[in-house]
Design an enzyme around this catalytic site. Structure first.
Site, short mmCIF file in Angstrom:
data_model
loop_
_atom_site.label_atom_id
_atom_site.label_comp_id
_atom_site.label_asym_id
_atom_site.label_seq_id
_atom_site.Cartn_x
_atom_site.Cartn_y
_atom_site.Cartn_z
N SER A 51 1.03 -1.49 -0.05
CA SER A 51 0.04 0.84 0.12
C SER A 51 0.82 0.75 -0.20
CB SER A 51 -1.57 0.18 1.17
OG SER A 51 -2.18 0.91 0.80
N ASP A 67 -0.92 -4.50 -4.02
CA ASP A 67 -2.23 -4.29 -3.40
C ASP A 67 -1.91 -2.82 -3.07
OD1 ASP A 67 -4.59 -5.08 -3.97
OD2 ASP A 67 -4.98 -4.44 -1.83
N HIS A 117 -7.28 -6.42 1.66
CA HIS A 117 -6.38 -5.60 0.99
C HIS A 117 -4.86 -5.92 2.18
CE1 HIS A 117 -4.51 -1.82 0.74
NE2 HIS A 117 -4.53 -1.94 1.34
#
Length: 346
Positions: free
Chosen positions: A147, A172, A301
């Site tokens: 992220s 991700d 996530h």
């Protein structure tokens, strides 16, 4: 560092009476797990010439030719990689070093300005930590980021802020979808409890809310995301990172991420939970074979926490497939001069 820690706690006393979540009788199921057994060395690293102290976690801290460097996502900590790092150590047979750390404003790291979460500052922090711990200029780094961490490692790699970058791995995060989701981020943050009665309660929330889908990882990582304070209602645990205050940096984190990723001159790997998350530049780049892509639809996530063994397996295969391109540590002999003669025939 102690003074910086006290300054943080002093600011925390001014928080409003926090929201609570209903308590349950979990029978110890959500009690924290000590992270000590997952790393060979844990220390607070002081950066020379600054007041900054970073909590770093290392496996094989001795000199290694190649080092995996893991940068966590916003609001998390280096311990979000604890299980993945442990699996990777076993699969890799201790060939590589492994470094995880809490970035500024997170975990057990305390700096002179914890609120400066700008892209440039976080990128320079990564470089300072790597060059302090691994001063050998021939060390090859494999940068891994989840992220926000993906945006940081892509920025460092694309600008060649470290001398030798052997690999770039992003978990991700995609520029297009990340920028589109920013309008919803404040609502996401407001939907979280602002405090907990205990670390176990926070761990339980992370599982029941499906924020993390792996209870073993949550028991390691979630406590490091909290800060213990003595509030108006007694001892409470609040979020260590003030993500709401970081809103001014959100867009710069992800702007240009796809181009930085695609133009980095190193082997590249992208983990995503769904191919639908690819933006146009990455879709074209993937079709052109510019990077390896791995899809894990069963993950949320926090892929590195949800499926740490699977990701570790792919990371180890990535290293083994590309390690032939890492130059050996030896002096290449000079070519014979034009006056050199061949050895006599026998």
């Amino acid at each position: 560092m102690e003074q910086l820690h006290q300054n943080f706690l002093k600011k925390s006393q001014d928080f409003a009476v926090p929201d609570e979540i209903p308590s349950s009788n979990s029978g110890g199921l959500f009690e924290p797990t000590s992270p000590d057994k997952f790393f060979d060395k844990v220390q607070d690293l002081k950066i020379e010439g600054t007041e900054d102290s970073f909590r770093v976690y290392q496996i094989n801290p001795e000199e290694k030719k190649t080092v995996f460097v893991f940068h966590h996502g916003a609001g998390l900590s280096g311990l979000s990689y604890a299980l993945l790092a442990d699996y990777l150590k076993g699969l890799n047979n201790n060939q590589c070093g492994i470094l995880c750390y809490d970035c500024r404003g997170h975990g057990k790291t305390y700096t002179s300005n914890d609120e400066d979460l700008s892209l440039n500052t976080l990128s320079q922090d990564l470089v300072n930590i790597c060059t302090t711990l691994y001063p050998d200029p021939t060390t090859e780094f494999i940068l891994v980021g989840h992220s926000l961490g993906g945006a940081i490692v892509a920025n460092v790699a694309s600008k060649q802020m470290l001398k030798k970058i052997f690999g770039l791995i992003v978990i991700d995060v995609v520029e297009g979808t990340a920028l589109e989701s920013l309008v919803h981020m404040q609502n996401v943050l407001m939907g979280r409890p602002t405090s907990f009665k205990s670390e176990a309660e926070a761990i339980e929330w992370s599982i029941t809310s499906h924020t993390i889908r792996n209870i073993e990882s949550a028991k390691i990582s979630v406590p490091s995301q909290l800060a213990k304070i003595n509030g108006k209602t007694g001892v409470r645990y609040i979020w260590r990172a003030n993500l709401t205050a970081s809103e001014k940096y959100w867009e710069e984190w992800y702007q240009g991420l796809s181009e930085k990723f695609l133009t980095t001159r190193a082997p590249k790997l992208l983990f995503i939970a769904s191919p639908d998350r690819l933006d146009k530049p990455l879709t074209i780049g993937q079709m052109q074979g510019k990077f390896q892509m791995e899809i894990f639809p069963e993950c949320g996530h926090l892929m590195n926490e949800d499926a740490p063994e699977k990701l570790a397996t792919v990371l180890n295969e990535f290293y083994n497939r590309n390690k032939a391109f890492i130059p050996k540590r030896f002096v290449i002999p000079l070519r014979p001069t034009e006056h050199a003669t061949a050895p006599p025939k026998k």
